[in-house]
Design a protein around this motif. Structure first.
Motif, short mmCIF file in Angstrom:
data_model
loop_
_atom_site.label_atom_id
_atom_site.label_comp_id
_atom_site.label_asym_id
_atom_site.label_seq_id
_atom_site.Cartn_x
_atom_site.Cartn_y
_atom_site.Cartn_z
N ARG A 156 12.28 -22.80 4.69
CA ARG A 156 11.46 -21.84 5.41
C ARG A 156 12.12 -20.46 5.53
NH1 ARG A 156 8.37 -24.57 3.88
NH2 ARG A 156 7.02 -26.11 4.88
N GLU A 157 13.32 -20.30 4.95
CA GLU A 157 13.99 -19.01 5.01
C GLU A 157 13.37 -18.07 3.97
OE1 GLU A 157 15.36 -21.91 4.35
OE2 GLU A 157 17.14 -22.29 5.58
N VAL A 158 12.57 -17.13 4.42
CA VAL A 158 11.86 -16.23 3.52
C VAL A 158 12.00 -14.80 4.06
CG1 VAL A 158 9.60 -15.57 2.59
CG2 VAL A 158 10.21 -17.99 2.80
N MET A 159 12.39 -13.88 3.20
CA MET A 159 12.56 -12.49 3.63
C MET A 159 11.23 -11.93 4.14
SD MET A 159 14.06 -9.22 1.49
CE MET A 159 15.79 -9.67 1.67
N SER A 160 11.29 -11.27 5.29
CA SER A 160 10.08 -10.70 5.88
C SER A 160 9.73 -9.38 5.20
CB SER A 160 10.31 -10.45 7.38
OG SER A 160 11.28 -9.41 7.53
N ALA A 161 8.49 -8.93 5.43
CA ALA A 161 8.05 -7.64 4.88
C ALA A 161 8.90 -6.51 5.45
CB ALA A 161 6.57 -7.43 5.19
N THR A 162 9.30 -6.65 6.72
CA THR A 162 10.12 -5.61 7.36
C THR A 162 11.48 -5.49 6.66
OG1 THR A 162 9.05 -6.11 9.46
CG2 THR A 162 11.14 -4.89 9.55
N THR A 163 12.10 -6.63 6.39
CA THR A 163 13.40 -6.60 5.71
C THR A 163 13.26 -6.13 4.27
OG1 THR A 163 14.16 -8.41 7.12
CG2 THR A 163 15.44 -7.99 5.13
N ALA A 164 12.16 -6.54 3.61
CA ALA A 164 11.92 -6.06 2.24
C ALA A 164 11.78 -4.54 2.23
CB ALA A 164 10.67 -6.72 1.68
N ALA A 165 11.08 -4.02 3.23
CA ALA A 165 10.92 -2.56 3.32
C ALA A 165 12.27 -1.88 3.55
CB ALA A 165 9.95 -2.22 4.44
N LEU A 166 13.12 -2.52 4.34
CA LEU A 166 14.46 -1.96 4.59
C LEU A 166 15.28 -1.94 3.30
CD1 LEU A 166 16.08 -0.80 6.89
CD2 LEU A 166 16.79 -3.12 7.52
N CYS A 167 15.13 -2.99 2.49
CA CYS A 167 15.82 -3.02 1.19
C CYS A 167 15.40 -1.81 0.34
CB CYS A 167 15.47 -4.29 0.41
SG CYS A 167 16.21 -5.80 1.06
N MET A 168 14.11 -1.57 0.31
CA MET A 168 13.61 -0.46 -0.50
C MET A 168 13.99 0.89 0.09
SD MET A 168 12.26 -1.82 -3.16
CE MET A 168 13.61 -2.99 -3.02
N HIS A 169 14.09 0.96 1.42
CA HIS A 169 14.55 2.19 2.08
C HIS A 169 15.99 2.49 1.66
CE1 HIS A 169 15.18 5.25 5.12
NE2 HIS A 169 16.26 4.59 5.52
N VAL A 170 16.82 1.45 1.69
CA VAL A 170 18.23 1.61 1.29
C VAL A 170 18.31 2.02 -0.18
CG1 VAL A 170 20.30 0.25 0.73
CG2 VAL A 170 19.28 0.12 3.02
N LEU A 171 17.50 1.38 -1.00
CA LEU A 171 17.52 1.70 -2.43
C LEU A 171 17.18 3.17 -2.65
CD1 LEU A 171 17.85 0.28 -5.23
CD2 LEU A 171 15.35 0.15 -5.29
N ALA A 172 16.18 3.63 -1.92
CA ALA A 172 15.72 5.02 -2.10
C ALA A 172 16.80 6.03 -1.68
CB ALA A 172 14.44 5.24 -1.30
N MET A 184 8.00 -5.07 -3.92
CA MET A 184 9.39 -4.64 -4.17
C MET A 184 9.59 -4.25 -5.63
SD MET A 184 11.45 -7.48 -1.90
CE MET A 184 13.05 -6.70 -1.90
N VAL A 185 8.95 -5.00 -6.53
CA VAL A 185 9.04 -4.66 -7.95
C VAL A 185 8.41 -3.28 -8.18
CG1 VAL A 185 8.19 -5.24 -10.26
CG2 VAL A 185 9.12 -7.04 -8.77
N GLU A 186 7.21 -3.10 -7.64
CA GLU A 186 6.50 -1.84 -7.84
C GLU A 186 7.29 -0.66 -7.26
OE1 GLU A 186 1.97 -3.75 -7.67
OE2 GLU A 186 2.92 -2.93 -5.85
N ARG A 187 7.83 -0.87 -6.06
CA ARG A 187 8.56 0.20 -5.39
C ARG A 187 9.85 0.54 -6.15
NH1 ARG A 187 8.73 4.63 -3.35
NH2 ARG A 187 10.12 5.09 -1.62
N SER A 188 10.56 -0.48 -6.59
CA SER A 188 11.81 -0.26 -7.33
C SER A 188 11.56 0.47 -8.63
CB SER A 188 12.51 -1.61 -7.62
OG SER A 188 12.83 -2.29 -6.44
N ARG A 189 10.49 0.07 -9.32
CA ARG A 189 10.18 0.73 -10.59
C ARG A 189 9.74 2.17 -10.34
NH1 ARG A 189 12.21 0.12 -14.62
NH2 ARG A 189 10.46 0.28 -16.09
N ALA A 190 9.00 2.38 -9.25
CA ALA A 190 8.57 3.75 -8.93
C ALA A 190 9.78 4.64 -8.64
CB ALA A 190 7.63 3.72 -7.72
N LEU A 191 10.86 4.03 -8.15
CA LEU A 191 12.09 4.78 -7.89
C LEU A 191 12.93 4.94 -9.17
CD1 LEU A 191 13.12 3.12 -4.49
CD2 LEU A 191 12.46 5.53 -4.82
N GLY A 192 12.42 4.38 -10.25
CA GLY A 192 13.11 4.55 -11.53
C GLY A 192 14.25 3.59 -11.77
N ARG A 193 14.24 2.47 -11.05
CA ARG A 193 15.35 1.52 -11.19
C ARG A 193 14.95 0.39 -12.13
NH1 ARG A 193 18.09 3.45 -6.59
NH2 ARG A 193 17.02 5.44 -6.24
#
Lengths: 322, 110
Positions: free
Chosen positions: A52-68, A91-100
């Motif tokens: 049941r350990e699944v990353m939340s949308a909030t944490t996923a957003a934080l990952c993308m914030h850090v990446l940016a 996360m895939v879409e956001r990472s690709r949009a950031l050029g990663r």
């Protein structure tokens, strides 16, 4: 026979590598959770359908914030079956949009789950690199490690990916396989077994792929349980330590990787994450405290399991390291 | 002593150099050179070693070269065929000596 008498830190001292420090953060490896449609016998994550350990949308957003906020060039998404996380595609879409560059570590069979029917074209559209588990080119060792029928389903998924252009030499859609030994022994030479895979998968199934990565099984999680239950633990640990190579230690992946847990905690690698060995000695331990400057030269937390990445030609999420 | 063969003796092999260090050194260097990649691959040499281990029925060698064969990427189909090759030569070697039996019998027979 007993477990290694030379601690990993002493082995590092012998090579002038102590204390082991990161040299950069080139890969942000995000473990989005332990939920998986499989429950493989060697899985260091001990992933499975009941987790049941699944990353939340909030944490996923934080990952993308850090990446940016950084120029970290590679995002490596793993699990469990990372595709099952509701935030995976965003996360895939956001990472690709950031050029990663984006890599997904896939078990292949997830692509045959009805709810994931549009997954292969999604990955192709976003030019996601696929690193797929395929421990052998025959069903026996594969199913012994990953479950009955997994090999056959994996072949079906690979054919779908090949039909989209994945795995073609010099193509833009990269498909790599991962070989894990189906037991308490080290992997063979990567170039030798890759040639076998290429010949046999091509001959038997008409399958193409780009590269094969050999990865040693780490003595943690379900593989450690297997080692202990089969009476192989001490012997395997001695084997890893005997095969220690300083050149592999100098290039271990943790020196250029930062691992993020499903709950936003930071680790030196996915293995430390599963052992609960958080980053320490003053470096940030959670995404909320992220500081690239303080993380890029952090001291790596080590233990006996680290011998798993320094045996022979070394082992990493990208195969051999030396 | 509860038996002649013990798995924990295998890592003690180097003790054979304690009273003959120069001979052990020469053996080790030669052994290492024999198994290095050459005209044959390391995997092919390991399969030969596995077959010979069965022919000479050395449990230490069978244990060690089973592990080596797996670590060189051989599978159980290939390893089983290697054992069959060794067994066929052993069996054939016995059988071909039947000609000596036939020669000996012919010599003393009318």
């Amino acid at each position: 026979m007993s477990v290694p008498v030379t601690t990993f830190d002493d082995a590092l001292r012998g090579a002038g590598l102590f204390p082991l420090r990161a040299s950069a953060v080139r890969v942000l490896q995000i473990n989005v959770g332990r939920l998986c449609n499989l429950a493989c016998r060697h899985c260091h994550v001990e992933a499975g359908p009941s987790r049941r350990e699944v990353m939340s949308a909030t944490t996923a957003a934080l990952c993308m914030h850090v990446l940016a906020q950084t120029t970290i060039p590679v995002v490596d998404i793993t699990g469990g079956a990372p595709e099952l996380n509701p935030s995976f595609r965003w996360m895939v879409e956001r990472s690709r949009a950031l050029g990663r560059e984006v890599t997904v570590r896939s078990n292949l069979t997830i692509m045959l789950v009805p709810s994931q029917a549009d997954l292969p074209p999604f990955l192709a559209d976003h030019e996601v690199e696929i690193v797929a588990s395929l421990p052998y080119f025959t069903a026996g060792p594969t199913d012994a490690q990953r479950g009955a029928g997994v090999f056959e389903r994996s072949i079906e998924a690979i054919r779908m990916l090949n039909a989209l252009g994945y795995g073609e030499a010099d193509g833009r859609l990269r498909l790599h396989f991962v070989y894990n030994p189906a037991g308490a022994y080290l992997p063979p030479a990567q170039h030798a077994i890759e040639a076998d895979f290429r010949r046999e998968l091509g001959r038997r199934y008409g399958i193409v792929f780009n590269a094969l990565y050999t990865i040693a099984n780490m003595p943690i999680g379900r593989f450690r349980e297997f080692l202990e239950a089969s009476g192989n633990y001490d012997r395997y640990m001695v084997r890893l330590a005997e095969a220690y190579k300083p050149s592999a230690a100098a290039n271990v992946m943790c020196r250029t990787t930062l691992s993020v847990g499903w709950d936003g905690a930071l680790y030196d690698c996915d293995f430390n994450q599963m052992l609960g060995l958080a980053i320490d000695r003053g470096a940030p331990t959670r995404l909320q405290e992220f500081s690239l400057e303080r993380l890029m030269e952090r001291r790596i937390v080590t233990g006996p399991h680290c011998y798993g990445c320094t045996a022979g030609a070394g082992s990493s999420c990208r195969g051999v390291v030396s | 002593m509860d038996g002649y063969y013990h798995q924990h003796d295998l890592p003690r092999f180097a003790e054979m150099g304690h009273h003959a260090p120069e001979l052990w050194k020469r053996f080790s260097e030669w052994y290492g050179a024999v198994f290095a990649e050459g005209a044959l691959t390391e995997r092919e040499k390991a399969l030969i070693a596995l077959g010979v281990a069965h022919a000479v029925q050395c449990p230490y060698c069978i244990d060690a070269y089973t592990q080596v064969c797996l670590e060189k990427g051989s599978n159980l189909d290939q390893m089983t065929e290697a054992v069959h090759v060794a067994s066929a030569i052993r069996g054939g070697a016995s059988l071909v000596h039947g000609l000596q039996m036939r020669n000996a019998a012919a010599k003393v027979s009318m």
